[in-house]
Design an enzyme around this catalytic site. Structure first.
Site, mmCIF file in Angstrom:
data_model
loop_
_atom_site.group_PDB
_atom_site.id
_atom_site.type_symbol
_atom_site.label_atom_id
_atom_site.label_comp_id
_atom_site.label_asym_id
_atom_site.label_seq_id
_atom_site.Cartn_x
_atom_site.Cartn_y
_atom_site.Cartn_z
ATOM 1 C CB SER A 1 -0.687 -0.256 1.454
ATOM 2 O OG SER A 1 -1.857 -1.135 1.063
ATOM 3 C CG HIS B 1 -2.556 -1.127 -3.570
ATOM 4 N ND1 HIS B 1 -3.557 0.112 -3.056
ATOM 5 C CD2 HIS B 1 -2.722 -1.200 -2.364
ATOM 6 C CE1 HIS B 1 -3.742 0.611 -1.771
ATOM 7 N NE2 HIS B 1 -3.024 -0.347 -1.595
ATOM 8 C CD GLU C 1 -4.824 3.115 -6.463
ATOM 9 O OE1 GLU C 1 -4.678 3.758 -6.003
ATOM 10 O OE2 GLU C 1 -4.049 2.180 -5.515
ATOM 11 C CG ASN D 1 -3.869 4.515 0.371
ATOM 12 O OD1 ASN D 1 -4.836 4.723 0.889
ATOM 13 N ND2 ASN D 1 -3.358 3.291 0.653
#
Ligand code: NAD
Length: 285
Positions: free
Chosen positions: A121, A142, A154, A192
């Protein structure tokens, strides 16, 4: 470069690894999954079975499809059992030392054409790739939790990865039914990068007394139509995980937006990690 992925390896059968194993097996691929001990492997495989049973209960999977998918999964504690894989997805703990060690071993074990992907991450794919002799075949995949249900993947593209390897991994991801978005190898990728400053701002708003956590959650749910507010989401993600990602982003960008507020750090130190510890911003029975 192989043009087809026939056999998949997964390293780590925790929360994410077990979801990746389930998704890959349900889409018809034989998958070999490696854990560190037989006990952890059993826990991980039990999680896969429980999740598939739930899918059967919900009518998303037939009992015969579940049996067939389970039959495609092989568990092991021996990394060299991944020697026949065309693609390996790593989902071990978020620790660069452990990931570098795993990728160094995979590079020695796997055939030269194999693509090595990380589900990290927050860590740099380029740094992970640097321990291998095949940085042109190392990339980020991801996934989101729970992997069988969340539609987004992702994909992380470094400056060293080849177009062929990236395209093959992308086709594989799309074949799993995921919608693929592509990000540069930069901390936080897309989701994120936007989510973490928002969560940190919510904590700052609470710290400065703008409103109660309940009212902030309600405002975001009803005002922005989000399925949950930031404090409920922080408890889901895990406060330690959120802090870890924020620290990685701050280390890279040196931007105050990514600086963890003192309350977050204090709560993590105190063991208030969210759902996983039974208590975070809210209390869970
Ligand atoms: P987890 O702690 O549930 O699982 C990690 C597993 O890896 C553990 O079972 C551990 O025994 C195993 N492991 C450690 N070293 C190993 C090794 N050398 N070989 C094989 N297995 C090994 O963690 P998780 O939440 O599944 O996260 C895994 C990765 O996925 C991390 O990089 C994390 O950042 C990333 N990720 C997590 C989420 C999430 O919502 N939890 C979402 C996207 C990505």
């Amino acid at each position: 470069m192989s043009t087809e992925i026939r056999q998949v390896g997964v390293v780590g059968c925790g929360l994410m690894g077990s979801g990746i194993v389930e998704t890959v097996a349900r889409h018809g691929y034989p998958v070999v999954v490696r854990e560190v001990t037989p006990e952890l492997l059993q826990v991980g495989l039990a999680r896969v079975r429980a999740s598939m049973s739930k899918a059967v209960e919900r009518g998303k999977l037939t009992p015969a499809e579940m049996d067939a998918a389970l039959g495609r999964i092989t568990g092991t504690t021996t990394l060299p059992d991944l020697a026949g894989c065309d693609l390996v997805i790593e989902a071990v703990v978020e620790d660069i030392t452990v990931k570098r060690e795993v990728f160094g071993q995979l590079d020695r074990i796997c055939p030269p054409h194999a693509i090595l992907a990380s589900n990290t991450s927050s860590l740099s794919i380029t740094e992970i790739a640097s321990v291998t002799k095949r940085p042109d075949k190392v990339l980020g995949m991801h996934f989101f939790n729970p992997v069988p249900i969340m539609p987004l993947l992702e994909m992380v593209r470094t400056i060293l990865v080849s177009d062929e390897a990236f395209a093959l991994a992308r086709r594989f991801g799309e074949g799993l039914g995921k919608t693929v978005v592509v990000a540069k190898d930069t901390p936080g990728f897309i989701v994120n990068l936007l989510l973490i400053p928002y969560l940190l701002d919510a904590i700052r708003a609470l710290e400065s007394g703008v409103a109660t956590k309940e009212d902030i959650d309600t405002a975001i749910k009803l005002g922005l139509n989000h399925p949950m507010g930031p404090f409920t989401l922080l408890d889901f993600v895990g406060l330690d995980t959120a802090l870890f990602i924020a620290d990685a982003m701050f280390a890279e960008f040196k931007d105050a937006r990514y600086a963890a507020p003192p309350l977050l750090r204090r709560m993590v130190t105190a063991g208030l990690l969210g759902r996983k510890s039974g208590k975070g911003f809210y209390i869970y029975a």
